[in-house]
Write a protein that holds these residues in place. Structure first.
Motif, PDB file in Angstrom:
ATOM      1  N   ARG A  43      -1.786   4.568 -11.243  1.00  0.00           N
ATOM      2  CA  ARG A  43      -3.025   5.034 -10.620  1.00  0.00           C
ATOM      3  C   ARG A  43      -3.795   3.811 -10.131  1.00  0.00           C
ATOM      4  N   LYS A  44      -4.536   4.016  -9.052  1.00  0.00           N
ATOM      5  CA  LYS A  44      -5.348   2.958  -8.463  1.00  0.00           C
ATOM      6  C   LYS A  44      -6.812   3.368  -8.523  1.00  0.00           C
ATOM      7  N   GLU A  68       1.882   6.447  -6.960  1.00  0.00           N
ATOM      8  CA  GLU A  68       0.721   7.222  -7.410  1.00  0.00           C
ATOM      9  C   GLU A  68       0.980   8.716  -7.256  1.00  0.00           C
ATOM     10  N   SER A  69       1.631   9.110  -6.166  1.00  0.00           N
ATOM     11  CA  SER A  69       1.942  10.532  -5.955  1.00  0.00           C
ATOM     12  C   SER A  69       2.951  11.043  -6.979  1.00  0.00           C
ATOM     13  N   LYS A 110       1.099   4.085  -2.988  1.00  0.00           N
ATOM     14  CA  LYS A 110       0.756   5.491  -2.709  1.00  0.00           C
ATOM     15  C   LYS A 110       1.861   6.414  -3.202  1.00  0.00           C
ATOM     16  N   LYS A 111       3.101   6.023  -2.957  1.00  0.00           N
ATOM     17  CA  LYS A 111       4.238   6.841  -3.392  1.00  0.00           C
ATOM     18  C   LYS A 111       4.304   6.887  -4.918  1.00  0.00           C
ATOM     19  N   THR A 135       0.815  -1.224   0.000  1.00  0.00           N
ATOM     20  CA  THR A 135       0.000   0.000   0.000  1.00  0.00           C
ATOM     21  C   THR A 135       0.849   1.275   0.000  1.00  0.00           C
ATOM     22  N   PRO A 136       1.819   1.432   0.918  1.00  0.00           N
ATOM     23  CA  PRO A 136       2.610   2.671   0.878  1.00  0.00           C
ATOM     24  C   PRO A 136       3.469   2.786  -0.382  1.00  0.00           C
TER      25      PRO A 136
END
Length: 148
Positions: free
Chosen positions: A84-85, A78-79, A75-76, A71-72
């Motif tokens: 993309r999720k 994606e940032s 997220k990174k 997950t993290p």
């Protein structure tokens, strides 16, 4: 042989694998830093370059990562705008991970990393190939046998 020899660090397969893994991952750091990627982010992107779109669960399975670790990482990524999720329209319990155009462009920029790593093991290609095949076989067979 002393009965405690089994507890010596030098006799542990796990430690040899752990130490080698850490050393190899350290080799990647200066190669991945210009792309602002960690090793875990890099291997995640390797799956994304192959699949382009994959479920979160399947991505975790491919990388041998649990959701708390993955997950993290996602997220990174994606940032950074390279994946993309989103939730599946058919089943909102399923999370889809998809590569973006920026993620595809990164593939061309980072293509020399594997060759650079292999170069550091010059003269050991045959040993590396054999080791990789053996490790892949162990992973395929699974290591969850109950020995009690």
């Amino acid at each position: 042989m002393d009965k405690y020899d089994v507890l010596k660090l030098e006799n542990q397969l796990c430690f040899s694998l752990y130490a080698l893994s850490r050393e190899v991952i350290k080799m990647y750091k200066p190669l991945l830093d210009p792309f602002d990627l960690t090793y875990t982010q890099y291997v995640t992107m390797m799956v994304m370059w192959e699949q382009e779109q994959i479920t979160f669960k399947e991505l975790g399975n491919r990388l041998y990562l649990d959701s708390g670790t993955l997950t993290p990482v996602l997220k990174k990524l994606e940032s950074k705008g390279i994946v993309r999720k989103y939730r599946s329209k058919e089943d909102d319990r399923v999370v889809i991970v998809e590569i973006t155009d920026s993620g595809r462009e990164l593939k061309d920029k980072i293509i020399e990393v594997p060759e650079n790593i292999l170069c550091r093991f010059s003269g050991e290609e045959e040993n590396l190939l054999s080791l990789k095949m053996q490790l892949d076989e162990l992973l395929r067979k699974g290591l969850n046998k109950d020995c009690t």
